[in-house]
Design an enzyme around this catalytic site. Structure first.
Site, PDB file in Angstrom:
ATOM      1  N   SER A   1      20.815  73.857   9.738  1.00  0.00           N
ATOM      2  CA  SER A   1      21.582  74.549  10.782  1.00  0.00           C
ATOM      3  C   SER A   1      20.697  75.120  11.886  1.00  0.00           C
ATOM      4  O   SER A   1      21.007  76.155  12.463  1.00  0.00           O
ATOM      5  CB  SER A   1      22.434  75.647  10.152  1.00  0.00           C
ATOM      6  OG  SER A   1      21.605  76.607   9.508  1.00  0.00           O
TER       7      SER A   1
ATOM      8  N   ARG B   1      15.696  79.596  15.441  1.00  0.00           N
ATOM      9  CA  ARG B   1      15.926  81.008  15.735  1.00  0.00           C
ATOM     10  C   ARG B   1      14.641  81.745  16.151  1.00  0.00           C
ATOM     11  O   ARG B   1      14.692  82.739  16.858  1.00  0.00           O
ATOM     12  CB  ARG B   1      16.489  81.633  14.462  1.00  0.00           C
ATOM     13  CG  ARG B   1      16.853  83.074  14.563  1.00  0.00           C
ATOM     14  CD  ARG B   1      17.359  83.487  13.200  1.00  0.00           C
ATOM     15  NE  ARG B   1      17.736  84.884  13.151  1.00  0.00           N
ATOM     16  CZ  ARG B   1      18.197  85.473  12.059  1.00  0.00           C
ATOM     17  NH1 ARG B   1      18.344  84.782  10.949  1.00  0.00           N
ATOM     18  NH2 ARG B   1      18.512  86.735  12.078  1.00  0.00           N
TER      19      ARG B   1
ATOM     20  N   GLY C   1      10.450  78.240  24.799  1.00  0.00           N
ATOM     21  CA  GLY C   1      11.597  77.701  25.486  1.00  0.00           C
ATOM     22  C   GLY C   1      11.811  76.235  25.262  1.00  0.00           C
ATOM     23  O   GLY C   1      11.410  75.672  24.239  1.00  0.00           O
TER      24      GLY C   1
ATOM     25  N   GLU D   1       3.701  76.230  30.387  1.00  0.00           N
ATOM     26  CA  GLU D   1       3.017  76.276  29.089  1.00  0.00           C
ATOM     27  C   GLU D   1       1.923  75.218  29.061  1.00  0.00           C
ATOM     28  O   GLU D   1       1.853  74.356  29.943  1.00  0.00           O
ATOM     29  CB  GLU D   1       4.026  76.095  27.945  1.00  0.00           C
ATOM     30  CG  GLU D   1       4.903  77.331  27.798  1.00  0.00           C
ATOM     31  CD  GLU D   1       5.898  77.250  26.664  1.00  0.00           C
ATOM     32  OE1 GLU D   1       5.745  76.400  25.774  1.00  0.00           O
ATOM     33  OE2 GLU D   1       6.846  78.049  26.690  1.00  0.00           O
TER      34      GLU D   1
ATOM     35  N   ARG E   1      -2.540  72.024  22.840  1.00  0.00           N
ATOM     36  CA  ARG E   1      -2.466  72.989  21.744  1.00  0.00           C
ATOM     37  C   ARG E   1      -3.502  72.731  20.652  1.00  0.00           C
ATOM     38  O   ARG E   1      -4.093  73.649  20.094  1.00  0.00           O
ATOM     39  CB  ARG E   1      -1.054  72.892  21.164  1.00  0.00           C
ATOM     40  CG  ARG E   1      -0.672  74.013  20.294  1.00  0.00           C
ATOM     41  CD  ARG E   1       0.791  73.921  19.978  1.00  0.00           C
ATOM     42  NE  ARG E   1       1.599  74.596  20.975  1.00  0.00           N
ATOM     43  CZ  ARG E   1       2.909  74.754  20.892  1.00  0.00           C
ATOM     44  NH1 ARG E   1       3.560  74.264  19.858  1.00  0.00           N
ATOM     45  NH2 ARG E   1       3.574  75.406  21.809  1.00  0.00           N
TER      46      ARG E   1
ATOM     47  N   GLU F   1      12.958  68.481  13.658  1.00  0.00           N
ATOM     48  CA  GLU F   1      11.592  68.465  13.131  1.00  0.00           C
ATOM     49  C   GLU F   1      11.439  67.602  11.874  1.00  0.00           C
ATOM     50  O   GLU F   1      10.354  67.096  11.592  1.00  0.00           O
ATOM     51  CB  GLU F   1      11.123  69.901  12.842  1.00  0.00           C
ATOM     52  CG  GLU F   1       9.641  69.984  12.516  1.00  0.00           C
ATOM     53  CD  GLU F   1       9.148  71.404  12.328  1.00  0.00           C
ATOM     54  OE1 GLU F   1       9.865  72.357  12.682  1.00  0.00           O
ATOM     55  OE2 GLU F   1       8.022  71.567  11.817  1.00  0.00           O
TER      56      GLU F   1
ATOM     57  N   SER G   1      10.016  70.598  21.352  1.00  0.00           N
ATOM     58  CA  SER G   1      10.678  70.435  20.054  1.00  0.00           C
ATOM     59  C   SER G   1      12.170  70.725  20.134  1.00  0.00           C
ATOM     60  O   SER G   1      12.983  69.978  19.580  1.00  0.00           O
ATOM     61  CB  SER G   1      10.033  71.328  18.994  1.00  0.00           C
ATOM     62  OG  SER G   1      10.009  72.658  19.428  1.00  0.00           O
TER      63      SER G   1
END
Ligand code: SIN
Length: 562
Positions: free
Chosen positions: A9, A41, A46, A110, A285, A370, A386
């Site tokens: 979910s 969550r 962003g 970013e 990253r 993911e 993502s």
């Protein structure tokens, strides 16, 4: 009408459930905890999309492919970047209130993005805002279906939600997924039949002791798909976010903070990223995470410092309320002092291998978000891609329910078959593995920096770990046992994949093979059915190069046109 079982979910699962419901299917949405609990969550930075003047799909495509270190599937990236803006507009229609200023929706910068294109909400609470809007939408659809069923107007269609229900295994008949075995809140196992299963179970941050993921991220979907015989890929590419706050719980400190101008310093105050990469703190990253790990090794493990003091209290509190609160809780005031940060496991680029419609190699089984390896991220995901990937491919998966029933969809791929018994065979109520020991082993051997010797030792150690009986009872012990077995299976598979990639690329960096080798810029598919390669040196090692026409633009254009 199709019976669709959606598992998970976060953004991907919620979009899949809403879209499938609206398309008239009979949908059951199951999730391990309560509906809002998911990786989505906790997403801060962003969602990236080329929807602002001065930006373009091509620019987003190029940034994504460059960050992916030679392993992106250009077709999947093209789909991601082209369809992204429409999916972001969908989110706005579902009620996501992205931050705005006088010129319209605000856009952040970013790492490794050539343009400011990251939409955010609630400052640094983007994932929470998206999750809340979609949970409300899903609950509304379920309530509406419930009333129609009660009134007799709707016998079967519509959406049912089952919270606190864990995926244990997929059921397979005649080479096709036919549903799932679920652990319900009553502690009992139940079989649920479905014509299509859409996995959206997220990643497996729980493989590591330091992670930005919530504790539900135990890789249940990848493990179940693996056991069911679906091909998995790119497991060696686990992304470590460079900057988690180095306090218990390792809360995320968004890359957007560096996008706003914060800098990294070692304990001597030196801004070390200037020595490493022209992009400095906004280098890809993997580069930043590795540089921090190296500085930390020199500093005997002490975290490095993120200096955001130049941004001013007002901007920090307004733009980053979540991080400000996390700092405050840890007794830190980041407006006046640099804060300690360190890398933490963040996102799995690998997972269930899918095509650009979310279809796995197992007919009837889809994977989105993911849990999936679409190829859009390659060896190193570009920041804020993502949530976008979840939205784009969940939408596509539901559209693909109309397509002819898929068989193995990877014509042109050869799958390397590997076999071993899985830990599920010995799992039952009250069994366990020493999860903390497993996590330490993963951190030390399959973490930011890896070596052949370390991986070989980890492989041996993992073989020695097995599920053992442990006194105790209750649903939570039961659930934890299944999670532990999944983690152990996935740890072994990840170590095997990392051992077999004898080069460094993106998030996978080996001191014994510090360079990338162009001939190894390929994805290897693994399927249960032989020995893991590399575990004892005698396994059925058949690594195959993709022969898919990855550069064929017509495939992408056809996909986009659908
Ligand atoms: C962040 O806010 O730095 C995380 C964004 C991402 O993982 O894409």
């Amino acid at each position: 009408m199709t019976r669709v079982l959606v598992v998970g979910s976060g953004l991907a699962g919620l979009i899949a459930a809403v879209r499938a419901t609206d398309a008239g299917h009979q949908v059951t949405l199951v999730t391990k905890a309560s509906l809002p609990e998911s990786n989505t969550r906790y997403a801060q930075g962003g969602i990236a999309a080329a929807m602002f003047p001065g930006d373009s799909v091509d620019a987003h495509f190029l940034d994504t492919v460059r960050a992916g270190a030679g392993l992106c599937d250009p077709v999947a990236v093209r789909v991601l970047c082209s369809e992204g803006p429409a999916r972001v507009r969908d989110l706005i229609r579902f009620g996501v209130d992205f931050d705005r200023d006088e010129s319209g929706v605000t856009r952040g910068l970013e790492a490794a993005h050539s343009r400011s294109r990251v939409l955010h909400a609630g400052g640094d609470a983007t994932g929470a805002a998206i999750e809340a809007a979609l949970v409300a939408t899903v609950r509304e659809r379920a309530a509406r279906a419930g009333s129609l069923r009660e009134s007799g107007a709707l016998a079967h269609r519509g959406l049912r939600i089952r919270e606190h229900t864990m995926l244990i295994d997929l059921t397979v008949r005649d080479g096709r997924a036919t549903g799932a075995v679920l652990l319900g809140p009553d502690g009992e196992l139940h079989s649920t039949a479905a014509d299509t299963v859409i996995l959206a179970t997220g990643g497996a941050g729980a493989l590591y002791p330091h992670t930005t993921n919530p504790s539900v991220a135990t890789g249940d979907g990848v493990a179940a798909a693996w056991r069911a015989g679906a091909a998995v890929a790119d497991l060696e590419f686990y992304q470590f976010h460079p900057t988690a706050l180095a306090v218990p719980g390792t809360p995320l400190v968004s890359e957007a903070v560096r996008g706003e101008g914060a800098v990294l310093r070692n304990v001597h105050g030196h801004r070390f990223m200037l020595d490493v990469h022209p992009g400095a703190e906004l280098a890809p990253r993997d580069v930043v995470a590795r540089s921090i790990a190296r500085e930390m090794a020199v500093q005997k493990g002490a975290p490095v410092l993120l200096d955001a003091t130049g941004l001013g209290r007002d901007l920090l509190e307004r733009r980053f309320p979540t991080i400000t609160a996390a700092c405050r809780e840890a007794g830190l005031d980041w407006a006046v002092e640099p804060i300690p940060v360190a890398p933490a496991a963040h996102y799995w680029m690998g997972g269930v291998h899918t095509d650009i419609w979310g279809r796995s190699s197992l007919p009837g089984l889809f994977a989105v978000g993911e849990v999936a390896r679409t190829g859009a991220h390659g060896a190193n995901r570009l920041a804020s891609n993502s949530l976008l990937e979840a939205a784009v491919f969940a939408d596509r998966a539901v559209r693909a329910l109309r397509l002819p029933a898929g068989g193995p969809v990877h014509s042109g791929w050869t799958v390397s078959t590997v076999q071993r018994k899985t830990e599920r065979d010995t799992t039952g109520p009250g069994t366990t593995v020493d999860r903390a020991a497993l996590q330490r082993l993963m951190w030390e051997s399959v973490g930011v920096l890896r070596s052949g010797d370390g991986l070989a030792a980890a492989s041996v150690a993992l073989e020695g770990m097995t599920m053992r009986p442990k006194p105790g009872s209750g649903v939570n012990m039961h659930l934890r046992a299944y999670e532990d077995a999944n983690l152990l299976d996935l740890a072994r598979a990840t170590v095997a994949a990392a051992r077999s990639r004898e080069e460094s690329r993106g998030a996978h960096h080996r001191s014994d093979f510090p360079e990338s080798h162009p001939e190894l810029a390929r994805t290897v598919l693994w399927r249960l059915g032989g020995e893991y390669p590399g575990t004892d040196g005698t396994g059925d090692v058949r690594t195959m190069q993709s022969t898919t026409n990855l550069d064929d633009p017509t495939e992408a254009e056809e996909a986009i046109a659908c």
